[in-house]
Design an enzyme around this catalytic site. Structure first.
Site, PDB file in Angstrom:
ATOM      1  N   SER A  48       0.816  -1.222   0.000  1.00 26.44           N
ATOM      2  CA  SER A  48       0.000   0.000   0.000  1.00 26.44           C
ATOM      3  C   SER A  48       0.848   1.271   0.000  1.00 26.44           C
ATOM      4  O   SER A  48       1.744   1.426   0.846  1.00 26.44           O
ATOM      5  CB  SER A  48      -0.877  -0.022   1.261  1.00 26.44           C
ATOM      6  OG  SER A  48      -1.276   1.281   1.603  1.00 26.44           O
ATOM      7  N   GLY A  49       0.524   2.182  -0.918  1.00 32.68           N
ATOM      8  CA  GLY A  49       1.228   3.463  -0.951  1.00 32.68           C
ATOM      9  C   GLY A  49       0.967   4.263   0.309  1.00 32.68           C
ATOM     10  O   GLY A  49       1.877   4.860   0.885  1.00 32.68           O
ATOM     11  N   LEU A  50      -0.294   4.241   0.753  1.00 32.73           N
ATOM     12  CA  LEU A  50      -0.651   4.974   1.975  1.00 32.73           C
ATOM     13  C   LEU A  50       0.149   4.441   3.167  1.00 32.73           C
ATOM     14  O   LEU A  50       0.735   5.195   3.942  1.00 32.73           O
ATOM     15  CB  LEU A  50      -2.161   4.826   2.240  1.00 32.73           C
ATOM     16  CG  LEU A  50      -2.656   5.356   3.582  1.00 32.73           C
ATOM     17  CD1 LEU A  50      -2.493   6.862   3.671  1.00 32.73           C
ATOM     18  CD2 LEU A  50      -4.117   4.973   3.808  1.00 32.73           C
ATOM     19  N   ASP A  60       0.926  10.561   1.948  1.00 36.97           N
ATOM     20  CA  ASP A  60       0.637   9.752   0.757  1.00 36.97           C
ATOM     21  C   ASP A  60       0.431  10.699  -0.430  1.00 36.97           C
ATOM     22  O   ASP A  60      -0.662  10.816  -0.983  1.00 36.97           O
ATOM     23  CB  ASP A  60      -0.626   8.901   1.033  1.00 36.97           C
ATOM     24  CG  ASP A  60      -0.923   7.921  -0.096  1.00 36.97           C
ATOM     25  OD1 ASP A  60      -0.021   7.667  -0.921  1.00 36.97           O
ATOM     26  OD2 ASP A  60      -2.064   7.423  -0.154  1.00 36.97           O
ATOM     27  N   ASP A  87       1.304  -0.894  -4.989  1.00 36.05           N
ATOM     28  CA  ASP A  87       0.529   0.291  -5.311  1.00 36.05           C
ATOM     29  C   ASP A  87       1.517   1.297  -5.923  1.00 36.05           C
ATOM     30  O   ASP A  87       2.289   1.928  -5.210  1.00 36.05           O
ATOM     31  CB  ASP A  87      -0.058   0.820  -3.990  1.00 36.05           C
ATOM     32  CG  ASP A  87      -0.776   2.130  -4.151  1.00 36.05           C
ATOM     33  OD1 ASP A  87      -0.865   2.634  -5.281  1.00 36.05           O
ATOM     34  OD2 ASP A  87      -1.256   2.647  -3.118  1.00 36.05           O
ATOM     35  N   ASP A  89       0.960   4.070  -7.407  1.00 41.49           N
ATOM     36  CA  ASP A  89       0.380   5.424  -7.532  1.00 41.49           C
ATOM     37  C   ASP A  89       0.089   5.738  -9.012  1.00 41.49           C
ATOM     38  O   ASP A  89      -0.604   4.980  -9.660  1.00 41.49           O
ATOM     39  CB  ASP A  89       1.314   6.456  -6.887  1.00 41.49           C
ATOM     40  CG  ASP A  89       1.330   6.311  -5.369  1.00 41.49           C
ATOM     41  OD1 ASP A  89       0.421   5.645  -4.836  1.00 41.49           O
ATOM     42  OD2 ASP A  89       2.240   6.847  -4.712  1.00 41.49           O
ATOM     43  N   GLU A 116      -2.917   4.249 -10.970  1.00 43.30           N
ATOM     44  CA  GLU A 116      -4.223   4.911 -10.960  1.00 43.30           C
ATOM     45  C   GLU A 116      -4.233   6.084 -11.927  1.00 43.30           C
ATOM     46  O   GLU A 116      -3.195   6.735 -12.146  1.00 43.30           O
ATOM     47  CB  GLU A 116      -4.562   5.363  -9.533  1.00 43.30           C
ATOM     48  CG  GLU A 116      -3.584   6.336  -8.917  1.00 43.30           C
ATOM     49  CD  GLU A 116      -3.657   6.378  -7.384  1.00 43.30           C
ATOM     50  OE1 GLU A 116      -3.405   5.341  -6.739  1.00 43.30           O
ATOM     51  OE2 GLU A 116      -3.949   7.456  -6.834  1.00 43.30           O
ATOM     52  N   LYS A 122       0.207  12.462  -6.852  1.00 49.23           N
ATOM     53  CA  LYS A 122      -1.168  12.080  -6.474  1.00 49.23           C
ATOM     54  C   LYS A 122      -1.442  12.399  -5.003  1.00 49.23           C
ATOM     55  O   LYS A 122      -0.510  12.625  -4.219  1.00 49.23           O
ATOM     56  CB  LYS A 122      -1.421  10.592  -6.762  1.00 49.23           C
ATOM     57  CG  LYS A 122      -0.458   9.585  -6.170  1.00 49.23           C
ATOM     58  CD  LYS A 122      -0.488   9.349  -4.676  1.00 49.23           C
ATOM     59  CE  LYS A 122      -1.814   9.069  -4.061  1.00 49.23           C
ATOM     60  NZ  LYS A 122      -2.097   7.654  -3.904  1.00 49.23           N
ATOM     61  N   ASN A 124      -4.069  10.873  -1.708  1.00 46.15           N
ATOM     62  CA  ASN A 124      -4.869   9.704  -1.363  1.00 46.15           C
ATOM     63  C   ASN A 124      -6.325   9.924  -1.767  1.00 46.15           C
ATOM     64  O   ASN A 124      -6.867  11.014  -1.610  1.00 46.15           O
ATOM     65  CB  ASN A 124      -4.775   9.416   0.137  1.00 46.15           C
ATOM     66  CG  ASN A 124      -5.468   8.113   0.497  1.00 46.15           C
ATOM     67  OD1 ASN A 124      -6.671   8.082   0.728  1.00 46.15           O
ATOM     68  ND2 ASN A 124      -4.711   7.032   0.494  1.00 46.15           N
ATOM     69  N   SER A 125      -6.934   8.873  -2.278  1.00 42.45           N
ATOM     70  CA  SER A 125      -8.291   8.984  -2.838  1.00 42.45           C
ATOM     71  C   SER A 125      -9.330   9.395  -1.810  1.00 42.45           C
ATOM     72  O   SER A 125     -10.398   9.876  -2.166  1.00 42.45           O
ATOM     73  CB  SER A 125      -8.699   7.648  -3.441  1.00 42.45           C
ATOM     74  OG  SER A 125      -7.801   7.279  -4.438  1.00 42.45           O
ATOM     75  N   ARG A 160      -6.102   1.239 -12.289  1.00 42.77           N
ATOM     76  CA  ARG A 160      -7.076   1.644 -11.276  1.00 42.77           C
ATOM     77  C   ARG A 160      -7.883   2.837 -11.782  1.00 42.77           C
ATOM     78  O   ARG A 160      -7.312   3.863 -12.161  1.00 42.77           O
ATOM     79  CB  ARG A 160      -6.316   1.989 -10.000  1.00 42.77           C
ATOM     80  CG  ARG A 160      -7.096   2.748  -8.976  1.00 42.77           C
ATOM     81  CD  ARG A 160      -6.329   2.682  -7.678  1.00 42.77           C
ATOM     82  NE  ARG A 160      -6.664   3.740  -6.758  1.00 42.77           N
ATOM     83  CZ  ARG A 160      -6.103   3.891  -5.569  1.00 42.77           C
ATOM     84  NH1 ARG A 160      -5.161   3.036  -5.169  1.00 42.77           N
ATOM     85  NH2 ARG A 160      -6.453   4.866  -4.776  1.00 42.77           N
ATOM     86  N   HIS A 191     -12.384   1.709  -7.924  1.00 44.60           N
ATOM     87  CA  HIS A 191     -12.314   2.242  -6.565  1.00 44.60           C
ATOM     88  C   HIS A 191     -13.543   3.081  -6.252  1.00 44.60           C
ATOM     89  O   HIS A 191     -14.095   3.728  -7.147  1.00 44.60           O
ATOM     90  CB  HIS A 191     -11.051   3.087  -6.401  1.00 44.60           C
ATOM     91  CG  HIS A 191     -10.551   3.113  -4.989  1.00 44.60           C
ATOM     92  ND1 HIS A 191     -11.040   2.298  -4.003  1.00 44.60           N
ATOM     93  CD2 HIS A 191      -9.573   3.867  -4.400  1.00 44.60           C
ATOM     94  CE1 HIS A 191     -10.398   2.543  -2.879  1.00 44.60           C
ATOM     95  NE2 HIS A 191      -9.507   3.491  -3.088  1.00 44.60           N
TER      96      HIS A 191
HETATM   97  C1  SPV Z   1      -3.359   2.525  -0.688  1.00 40.52           C
HETATM   98  O1  SPV Z   1      -3.484   1.608   0.126  1.00 40.52           O
HETATM   99  O2  SPV Z   1      -2.408   3.293  -0.703  1.00 40.52           O
HETATM  100  C2  SPV Z   1      -4.382   2.735  -1.691  1.00 40.52           C
HETATM  101  C3  SPV Z   1      -5.724   2.279  -1.428  1.00 40.52           C
HETATM  102  O3  SPV Z   1      -4.099   3.328  -2.702  1.00 40.52           O
HETATM  103  S1  SPV Z   1      -6.604   3.604  -0.876  1.00 40.52           S
HETATM  104  O4  SPV Z   1      -5.976   4.180   0.270  1.00 40.52           O
HETATM  105  O5  SPV Z   1      -7.915   3.040  -0.607  1.00 40.52           O
HETATM  106  O6  SPV Z   1      -6.710   4.600  -1.948  1.00 40.52           O
HETATM  107 MG    MG Z   2      -2.371   4.298  -2.670  1.00 39.50          MG
END
Ligand code: SPV
Ligand code: MG
Length: 542
Positions: A48-50, A60, A87, A89, A116, A122, A124-125, A160, A191
Site C-alpha cells: 500500500s502506498g498509503l 501519501d 501500489d 500510484d 491509478e 497524487k 490519497n483517494s 485503477r 475504486h
Molecule cells: C493505498 O493503500 O495506498 C491505496 C488504497 O491506494 S486507498 O488508500 O484506498 O486509496
Molecule cells: Mg495508494
C-alpha cells in the site's frame, strides 16, 4: 495456498488474478508486516502506498521518492514467498518513468503493479473531492509502455479507475476501464469511497468480467464478502489494516510506559522477544555457523528445571510454582532468564510441572512434565532432552545467580562444569539438608599459585567434613557433554532408574563413566529458594 518456491511470484499472482475463486491481498508496508501477512496464511500482499508512506512518516502524496518505495518493497519481497502487488500510484511520472518502474520491480521480485489514472503528484483517494484525472489516451499509453517493457511475461499491470471517486459517474468509469483493458491492463481496480458497495456492484454487473476486477472495500467494509463473491470479483484488497492496527498498539504501549515509567504492565501484552527473533529466522544463523564457522562456540541453550511446587513455601505456592514467586516485582524465573540472556543464551526451555500453566515468562519455550509429583529431576530433564544439544546450561528454576556465573561455566572447556559454592558447605544446618554437596579433587584455595583444574569426585548428601562446597544448581555441558548426558539418560531409562533420579545422580554416573566434571568455585552470589527464610535472603540480596 501456493507457497511453492519453484513457481515464480509473477506466475502465482497471475494465477490468483485469473482463477475463479475469490482472492485476498493483505496490506503490508515493510519486511516485518509482509512476513506477518504470509504467516497469517494470505496468498498475496498489497504494498500500500498509503501505508508505506505513513510508516516512513511522510504523506501519501509522492513525498517518498519511487526509489525509496523500491527499497521498502525489496525488503518485503525478500522476506516472503507470496506475490506482492505494489501500489504504484500514478507510475511516478509519464510513460517513460513507468517503463523504468516496471523493469525495476521485476528485478526486485515484485509480481505486479497497480497504477491509478490521476496526475503526479497524487493524493490519497479518500482525502479530497474531484481530484484531477489523467487523460484517457495518456494513461492508456502508460499502460501500453509498461506492458511492452516487461521482461517477465507473467508480470501483471492493474489499471485503477478513479472516475467514481472523482465524481465522473458510471459511464465514464466504464469507458476508462475499457480503454485501459484494450491498452493491455491485466486487471481493473475499480475504486469507490462510498459507504455502501452499490456503485461497485453496479460496475461489476456492467463490466461483465471483461477483465478481472479488483476492489478495495475500505469504506464499504460492512458489505458481506459473499456479495463480492457472487458479483464475480476476482480480488479483494484489505488495504491498510496492518498499519492501522500497528499504530493503535504502539500508541497504547507508548502511552502506558510513559505514564507508568515501568514495563511491568506492558511486558505481558507485547510480543515475546523470542518471537521477534523467530520471525526473522534467527535460528538459521546458528545452523549456518555450524557449517561455516566450525571453530566457533555455538549459540548456547538452557534448560531450566522448574516442575516442583516448593512445598515448604505452603501458602505462597498455592497458586503458582516457586519459580514464579515474586522477587521484588519480578518472578524468580524471569530474573534467571534475564541472567541467562545476559550470558548470551536466548534458546531457553523451561520444564514446568506443578501449575505449569501459570509459568508466563517471555522468551522461553515451556515444556511440561505432567508426572512432576511422582518423578524426579531427570524425568523432567528427559522431557526437554531434544534441547539438550550443543552447548547447554541446565539449572534449577528456584535459583537466582549473578550473571557472571553462567558466563564462567560457558567459558569452561570441560565437557561438564558445575558452579560450586565453597562458602556454604560448612555453614550451620545448611550442609545437613543439602543433597548437592560436592567432594572435589581439590578444595577451594585463595592462593593464586594453586594451579590446575578442580574436578568433581562425588556429589550428594555428604558428611560436612567430606564436602568442599555445594553445587548451586547450575551446570554447563559442551556439545560433547550434552551428548554424553543424553546417552546417560537413555541408559537410565533402559534400566528403569530414570524416573526417580536426580541431577546429582547424573553427575555421579558421568564421573563413574570417566567424564571429567569440572568444578568452578564461587563464593556466594547466588541463592536458592526453599523456604521463607531463603526468600527473605534473596529479596535482601537484590
Ligand atoms: C493505498 O493503500 O495506498 C491505496 C488504497 O491506494 S486507498 O488508500 O484506498 O486509496
Ligand atoms: Mg495508494
Amino acid at each position: 495456498m501456493n507457497h511453492n518456491p519453484s513457481v515464480s511470484k509473477t506466475r502465482k499472482f497471475r494465477d490468483l488474478l485469473l482463477r475463479k475463486e475469490l482472492a485476498f491481498l493483505m496490506e503490508a508496508h515493510d519486511g516485518l508486516s509482509a512476513r506477518i501477512v504470509e504467516k497469517a496464511g494470505f496468498e498475496g500482499i498489497w504494498g500500500s502506498g498509503l501505508s508505506i508512506s505513513t510508516a516512513l512518516g511522510v504523506r501519501d502524496r509522492n513525498e517518498a521518492s519511487w526509489t525509496q518505495v523500491l527499497e521498502v518493497v525489496e525488503f518485503m519481497a525478500e522476506s516472503t514467498s507470496i506475490p506482492i502487488l505494489l501500489d504504484g500510484d500514478t507510475g511516478y511520472g509519464d510513460f517513460n518513468n513507468f517503463r523504468r518502474l516496471v523493469t525495476k520491480l521485476i528485478q526486485r521480485g515484485i509480481a505486479a503493479v497497480c497504477i491509478e489514472d490521476k496526475v503526479f503528484p497524487k493524493t490519497n483517494s479518500f482525502i479530497e473531492n474531484k481530484q484531477p484525472l489523467a487523460e484517457i489516451a495518456e494513461f492508456a499509453g502508460k499502460i501500453k509502455a509498461g506492458k511492452d517493457s516487461q521482461t517477465d511475461a507473467d508480470f501483471c499491470i492493474i489499471a485503477r479507475v478513479e472516475a467514481l471517486i472523482a465524481g465522473h459517474g458510471m459511464a465514464e468509469a466504464l469507458k476508462r476501464a475499457e480503454a485501459y483493458r484494450q491498452a493491455g491492463a491485466d486487471g481493473i481496480l475499480i475504486h469507490s469511497k462510498k459507504s455502501s458497495a452499490d456503485e461497485i456492484l453496479t460496475f461489476a454487473k456492467e463490466w461483465a468480467n471483461r477483465a478481472p476486477l479488483v476492489i478495495v472495500p475500505t469504506k464499504y467494509y460492512a458489505t458481506p464478502t459473499e456479495h463480492f463473491r457472487q458479483a464475480g470479483i476476482s480480488t479483494i484488497i484489505w488495504a491498510n489494516h496492518n498499519l492501522r492496527s500497528a499504530m493503535q498498539a504502539m500508541r497504547e504501549t507508548s502511552r502506558r510506559i510513559f505514564e507508568e515509567q515501568s514495563l511491568i504492565n506492558v511486558e505481558g501484552n507485547v510480543t515475546p522477544l523470542n518471537d521477534v527473533f523467530e520471525i526473522t529466522g534467527d535460528h538459521e544463523i546458528a545452523e549456518a555457523e555450524k557449517r561455516y564457522l566450525p571453530g566457533k562456540r555455538h549459540d548456547a541453550g538452557a534448560i531450566v528445571l522448574a516442575a516442583s511446587r516448593g512445598k515448604s513455601l505452603e501458602e505462597l505456592t498455592r497458586e503458582k510454582p516457586k519459580c514464579m514467586l515474586d522477587i521484588r516485582g519480578r518472578p524468580l524465573l524471569d530474573r534467571q532468564v534475564a541472567a541467562l540472556n545476559n550470558a548470551g543464551i536466548s534458546r531457553i526451555a523451561v520444564v514446568g510441572g506443578y501449575k505449569a500453566e501459570t509459568i508466563k515468562v517471555s522468551g522461553i519455550k515451556l515444556v511440561t512434565n505432567p508426572a512432576w509429583d511422582s518423578t524426579g529431576e531427570l524425568a523432567s530433564l528427559a522431557k526437554a532432552a531434544d534441547l539438550l544439544e550443543g552447548t547447554c546450561l541446565v539449572s534449577y528454576g528456584d535459583v537466582y545467580f549473578r550473571d557472571f556465573v553462567a558466563q564462567i561455566l560457558l567459558d569452561t572447556e570441560a565437557e561438564v562444569a558445575l558452579a560450586v559454592d565453597w562458602t556454604l558447605a560448612r555453614g550451620p544446618g545448611r550442609a545437613a539438608n543439602s543433597r548437592d554437596l560436592c567432594r572435589c579433587t581439590k578444595p577451594y584455595s585463595t592462593d593464586p599459585f594453586h594451579e590446575g583444574a578442580t574436578a568433581l569426585a562425588a556429589i550428594g548428601t555428604l558428611a560436612p567434613d567430606q564436602a568442599h562446597g555445594e553445587w548451586i544448581g547450575v551446570a554447563a555441558f559442551t556439545p560433547k557433554g550434552s551428548e554424553k548426558a543424553k546417552a546417560e539418560l537413555q541408559r537410565m531409562r533402559a534400566e528403569g532408574t530414570l524416573d526417580q533420579a536426580s541431577m546429582p545422580d547424573l553427575f555421579n554416573r558421568l564421573v563413574a563413566g570417566g567424564t571429567e566434571v569440572r568444578v568452578k568455585y564461587i563464593g556466594g552470589n547466588w541463592c536458592n529458594v526453599n523456604d521463607a527464610f531463603d526468600l527473605a535472603n534473596l529479596r535482601n540480596m537484590l
